[in-house]
Design a protein around this motif. Structure first.
Motif, PDB file in Angstrom:
ATOM      1  N   TYR A   1     -12.005  74.600 -23.928  1.00  0.00           N
ATOM      2  CA  TYR A   1     -12.574  73.296 -24.253  1.00  0.00           C
ATOM      3  C   TYR A   1     -13.303  73.433 -25.586  1.00  0.00           C
ATOM      4  CZ  TYR A   1     -11.692  71.844 -19.433  1.00  0.00           C
ATOM      5  OH  TYR A   1     -11.106  71.514 -18.243  1.00  0.00           O
ATOM      6  N   ILE A   2     -13.602  72.283 -26.213  1.00  0.00           N
ATOM      7  CA  ILE A   2     -14.261  72.338 -27.524  1.00  0.00           C
ATOM      8  C   ILE A   2     -15.292  71.218 -27.634  1.00  0.00           C
ATOM      9  CG2 ILE A   2     -12.571  70.831 -28.699  1.00  0.00           C
ATOM     10  CD1 ILE A   2     -12.821  72.765 -31.142  1.00  0.00           C
ATOM     11  N   THR A   3     -16.341  71.470 -28.382  1.00  0.00           N
ATOM     12  CA  THR A   3     -17.302  70.432 -28.742  1.00  0.00           C
ATOM     13  C   THR A   3     -17.634  70.600 -30.215  1.00  0.00           C
ATOM     14  OG1 THR A   3     -19.401  69.370 -28.169  1.00  0.00           O
ATOM     15  CG2 THR A   3     -19.342  71.771 -28.048  1.00  0.00           C
ATOM     16  N   VAL A   4     -17.823  69.487 -30.896  1.00  0.00           N
ATOM     17  CA  VAL A   4     -17.970  69.500 -32.353  1.00  0.00           C
ATOM     18  C   VAL A   4     -19.111  68.580 -32.761  1.00  0.00           C
ATOM     19  CG1 VAL A   4     -16.827  68.982 -34.549  1.00  0.00           C
ATOM     20  CG2 VAL A   4     -15.495  69.905 -32.637  1.00  0.00           C
ATOM     21  N   GLY A   5     -19.894  69.005 -33.753  1.00  0.00           N
ATOM     22  CA  GLY A   5     -20.925  68.121 -34.290  1.00  0.00           C
ATOM     23  C   GLY A   5     -22.134  68.870 -34.803  1.00  0.00           C
ATOM     24  N   ARG A   6     -23.088  68.094 -35.330  1.00  0.00           N
ATOM     25  CA  ARG A   6     -24.347  68.668 -35.769  1.00  0.00           C
ATOM     26  C   ARG A   6     -25.150  69.088 -34.547  1.00  0.00           C
ATOM     27  NH1 ARG A   6     -25.480  63.751 -39.934  1.00  0.00           N
ATOM     28  NH2 ARG A   6     -24.455  64.583 -41.787  1.00  0.00           N
ATOM     29  N   LEU A   7     -25.637  70.287 -34.561  1.00  0.00           N
ATOM     30  CA  LEU A   7     -26.380  70.808 -33.412  1.00  0.00           C
ATOM     31  C   LEU A   7     -27.821  70.338 -33.483  1.00  0.00           C
ATOM     32  CD1 LEU A   7     -24.905  74.432 -33.320  1.00  0.00           C
ATOM     33  CD2 LEU A   7     -24.022  72.329 -32.305  1.00  0.00           C
ATOM     34  N   GLU A   8     -28.002  69.058 -33.143  1.00  0.00           N
ATOM     35  CA  GLU A   8     -29.306  68.412 -33.192  1.00  0.00           C
ATOM     36  C   GLU A   8     -29.681  67.902 -31.798  1.00  0.00           C
ATOM     37  OE1 GLU A   8     -31.138  68.690 -35.750  1.00  0.00           O
ATOM     38  OE2 GLU A   8     -29.617  69.385 -37.149  1.00  0.00           O
ATOM     39  N   PRO A   9     -30.974  67.672 -31.542  1.00  0.00           N
ATOM     40  CA  PRO A   9     -31.430  67.362 -30.184  1.00  0.00           C
ATOM     41  C   PRO A   9     -30.721  66.199 -29.494  1.00  0.00           C
ATOM     42  CG  PRO A   9     -33.316  67.854 -31.583  1.00  0.00           C
ATOM     43  CD  PRO A   9     -32.113  67.819 -32.483  1.00  0.00           C
ATOM     44  N   TYR A  10     -30.538  65.073 -30.215  1.00  0.00           N
ATOM     45  CA  TYR A  10     -30.037  63.881 -29.535  1.00  0.00           C
ATOM     46  C   TYR A  10     -28.605  64.024 -29.061  1.00  0.00           C
ATOM     47  CZ  TYR A  10     -27.162  62.171 -33.437  1.00  0.00           C
ATOM     48  OH  TYR A  10     -26.194  62.025 -34.403  1.00  0.00           O
ATOM     49  N   LYS A  11     -27.848  64.982 -29.586  1.00  0.00           N
ATOM     50  CA  LYS A  11     -26.463  65.163 -29.185  1.00  0.00           C
ATOM     51  C   LYS A  11     -26.341  65.947 -27.877  1.00  0.00           C
ATOM     52  CE  LYS A  11     -24.429  64.713 -33.801  1.00  0.00           C
ATOM     53  NZ  LYS A  11     -23.443  63.655 -33.589  1.00  0.00           N
TER      54      LYS A  11
ATOM     55  N   LYS B   1     -15.909  78.360 -17.803  1.00  0.00           N
ATOM     56  CA  LYS B   1     -14.703  78.035 -18.568  1.00  0.00           C
ATOM     57  C   LYS B   1     -14.957  78.277 -20.057  1.00  0.00           C
ATOM     58  CE  LYS B   1     -13.228  74.542 -15.226  1.00  0.00           C
ATOM     59  NZ  LYS B   1     -12.123  75.343 -14.654  1.00  0.00           N
ATOM     60  N   PRO B   2     -13.933  78.716 -20.790  1.00  0.00           N
ATOM     61  CA  PRO B   2     -14.117  78.990 -22.227  1.00  0.00           C
ATOM     62  C   PRO B   2     -14.434  77.733 -23.022  1.00  0.00           C
ATOM     63  CG  PRO B   2     -11.799  79.156 -21.617  1.00  0.00           C
ATOM     64  CD  PRO B   2     -12.563  79.016 -20.342  1.00  0.00           C
ATOM     65  N   LEU B   3     -15.405  77.833 -23.912  1.00  0.00           N
ATOM     66  CA  LEU B   3     -15.852  76.705 -24.726  1.00  0.00           C
ATOM     67  C   LEU B   3     -16.066  77.156 -26.158  1.00  0.00           C
ATOM     68  CD1 LEU B   3     -17.071  73.748 -24.973  1.00  0.00           C
ATOM     69  CD2 LEU B   3     -19.300  74.830 -24.559  1.00  0.00           C
ATOM     70  N   TYR B   4     -15.510  76.408 -27.107  1.00  0.00           N
ATOM     71  CA  TYR B   4     -15.766  76.628 -28.528  1.00  0.00           C
ATOM     72  C   TYR B   4     -16.754  75.567 -29.006  1.00  0.00           C
ATOM     73  CZ  TYR B   4     -11.645  79.731 -28.824  1.00  0.00           C
ATOM     74  OH  TYR B   4     -10.746  80.750 -28.663  1.00  0.00           O
ATOM     75  N   ILE B   5     -17.771  75.997 -29.734  1.00  0.00           N
ATOM     76  CA  ILE B   5     -18.735  75.075 -30.328  1.00  0.00           C
ATOM     77  C   ILE B   5     -18.609  75.160 -31.847  1.00  0.00           C
ATOM     78  CG2 ILE B   5     -21.174  74.496 -30.613  1.00  0.00           C
ATOM     79  CD1 ILE B   5     -21.705  75.562 -27.844  1.00  0.00           C
ATOM     80  N   VAL B   6     -18.256  74.045 -32.469  1.00  0.00           N
ATOM     81  CA  VAL B   6     -18.069  73.987 -33.919  1.00  0.00           C
ATOM     82  C   VAL B   6     -19.180  73.141 -34.533  1.00  0.00           C
ATOM     83  CG1 VAL B   6     -16.538  73.312 -35.804  1.00  0.00           C
ATOM     84  CG2 VAL B   6     -15.576  74.191 -33.666  1.00  0.00           C
ATOM     85  N   GLY B   7     -19.907  73.712 -35.478  1.00  0.00           N
ATOM     86  CA  GLY B   7     -20.962  72.963 -36.142  1.00  0.00           C
ATOM     87  C   GLY B   7     -22.196  73.810 -36.365  1.00  0.00           C
ATOM     88  N   ASP B   8     -23.110  73.255 -37.133  1.00  0.00           N
ATOM     89  CA  ASP B   8     -24.360  73.929 -37.458  1.00  0.00           C
ATOM     90  C   ASP B   8     -25.496  72.932 -37.273  1.00  0.00           C
ATOM     91  OD1 ASP B   8     -26.170  75.794 -38.277  1.00  0.00           O
ATOM     92  OD2 ASP B   8     -25.294  76.106 -40.265  1.00  0.00           O
ATOM     93  N   GLY B   9     -26.714  73.429 -37.220  1.00  0.00           N
ATOM     94  CA  GLY B   9     -27.846  72.530 -37.063  1.00  0.00           C
ATOM     95  C   GLY B   9     -29.085  73.258 -36.606  1.00  0.00           C
ATOM     96  N   SER B  10     -30.131  72.497 -36.360  1.00  0.00           N
ATOM     97  CA  SER B  10     -31.445  73.072 -36.065  1.00  0.00           C
ATOM     98  C   SER B  10     -31.497  73.803 -34.724  1.00  0.00           C
ATOM     99  CB  SER B  10     -32.503  71.966 -36.089  1.00  0.00           C
ATOM    100  OG  SER B  10     -32.249  71.001 -35.084  1.00  0.00           O
ATOM    101  N   LEU B  11     -30.550  73.513 -33.818  1.00  0.00           N
ATOM    102  CA  LEU B  11     -30.575  74.130 -32.489  1.00  0.00           C
ATOM    103  C   LEU B  11     -29.647  75.335 -32.359  1.00  0.00           C
ATOM    104  CD1 LEU B  11     -30.627  70.993 -30.141  1.00  0.00           C
ATOM    105  CD2 LEU B  11     -32.547  72.359 -30.943  1.00  0.00           C
ATOM    106  N   LEU B  12     -29.036  75.757 -33.445  1.00  0.00           N
ATOM    107  CA  LEU B  12     -28.026  76.814 -33.369  1.00  0.00           C
ATOM    108  C   LEU B  12     -28.570  78.089 -32.716  1.00  0.00           C
ATOM    109  CD1 LEU B  12     -25.233  77.929 -33.979  1.00  0.00           C
ATOM    110  CD2 LEU B  12     -26.018  78.515 -36.282  1.00  0.00           C
TER     111      LEU B  12
END
Length: 394
Positions: free
Chosen positions: A204-214, A228-239
């Motif tokens: 599975y995958i999730t994409v976006g800015r790693l910010e609180p509201y998301k 389950k395997p998960l890919y996280i694409v993106g950068d942000g304050s919560l990385l």
């Protein structure tokens, strides 16, 4: 009619993401426009979408630590955006999710704002996600109160407001008492459709800015539990915080080029998203790639995803932002995989193409500018006639 001179104002330029895709298409419509921003720290390798324009910035650009901590200067942003010198422009377009729409324009200028989100939402209901520092106490509440007061004034400065979804349009009418036209943001669906693949991999995958509201924290917790395997694409304050909490089945890929992101999404089982998106470009991008989505059923997702309960579904919606609900949605998806087809996903995504956005946006601006010019000419004619009569009578 003489070609109008256009100024384009954005809140800040630091990364190429959803809001920047709208800016990219506006620049494609008005390639000669001048660009303005609170700050511009966009890396050189990401400036192509701006046609390599450099933004004229504000004093926040030069404040200490602003490159990484410019959001800390939020209390100064209203004043900063008001310092922009916009003289000499016929049309001012603001692409706003924070303070851009508060720029000060002249009476003879047409100002159209495009709301990329619920404007300054972190000063309204999302403030409990963003501001948790108890030490600030009443000072924090006072500053947010003043920011909301300024926003109430600023929202009336544009001559016309465009919202990026019905959800944002209804929100701004309730909060700001401002009516708006809905023009959905652009998605490069034609390119993404070509990248779709029939055979999906197991992740599975999730994409976006790693910010609180998301609410990426909920996704991490859910996939920690299900394994389950998960890919996280993106950068942000919560990385860093998310990496520390994640187990080995979760892989962080950081910032990736749009080509690489499309490849990863196209091969994924499904895209998972747990934030309340005002529109949700990544949800449409996934569907264009032929990939179903599992998303929180609030905000823009209700306008872009066909749920499992309808004909030709393109995703599964869950209606509580909890780990349990995400796990239930993943299970529902696994049990109904045959209900989702590549063609249904791509067909739904075609409603949000770049070409459609450019056509609707340009038509709106052209219509309003012609009416604006006619109004100015009429007012000038009335004033000239009045002055002429006064001259005769004297």
């Amino acid at each position: 009619m003489q070609q109008p001179k256009v100024a384009l104002i954005v809140d800040w330029l630091t990364v190429y993401a959803g809001a920047e895709r709208v800016v990219e298409q506006i620049i494609n419509i008005y390639p000669e426009c001048d660009l303005f921003s609170l700050v511009d720290f966009l890396p050189d390798n990401q400036r192509g979408f701006l046609q390599h324009k450099l933004a004229k910035t504000t004093f926040i650009q030069r404040l200490p630590f602003s490159r990484k901590k410019f959001r800390a200067y939020l209390p100064f942003m209203p004043m900063a955006i008001e310092t922009l010198n916009l003289e000499g422009y016929d049309i001012v377009i603001s692409s706003s999710h924070a303070v851009a729409r508060g720029a000060i324009t002249l009476a003879n200028q047409l100002h159209i704002t495009y709301l990329q989100a619920r404007n300054l939402k972190y000063a309204y209901e999302d403030r409990f996600l963003y501001f948790k520092l108890r030490k600030l106490g009443y000072l924090k509440e006072y500053l947010l109160h003043k920011l909301r007061m300024w926003d109430r004034i600023a929202c009336s400065r544009p001559d016309h407001t465009i919202a990026n979804s019905k959800y944002v349009s209804l929100w701004t009418k309730k909060v700001n008492r401002i009516k708006s036209q809905v023009i959905y943001p652009p998605v490069d669906v034609d390119r993404l459709i070509e990248m779709s693949v029939e055979n999906k991999e197991e992740y599975y995958i999730t994409v976006g800015r790693l910010e609180p509201y998301k609410r990426f924290d909920l996704i991490v917790d859910a996939f920690n539990q299900c394994g389950k395997p998960l890919y996280i694409v993106g950068d942000g304050s919560l990385l860093k915080k998310l990496k520390k909490a994640a187990k080995k089945s979760i892989v962080f890929l950081g910032f990736q080029s749009k080509e690489k992101v499309a490849e990863l999404i196209a091969a994924a089982k499904a895209l998972v998203f747990s934030g309340c998106e005002d529109f949700g470009i990544s949800l449409v991008e996934a569907q264009a790639c032929g990939t179903p989505v599992i998303a929180y059923g609030k905000g823009g997702a209700l306008e872009t995803v066909t749920p499992l309960t309808e004909k030709e579904p393109t995703g599964v919606l869950f209606f509580d932002q909890t780990v349990k609900e995400i796990l239930n949605a993943v299970t529902a998806f696994e049990n109904s995989k045959d209900a989702f087809t590549l063609e249904a996903c791509k067909r739904n995504a075609k409603r949000f193409s770049n070409e459609r956005f450019r056509r609707e946006f340009k038509s709106f601006v052209t219509e309003k500018y012609q009416a604006h010019c006619n109004s100015l000419a009429q007012n000038y004619s009335v004033l000239s006639t009045s002055l002429y009569k006064q001259g005769i009578s004297s």
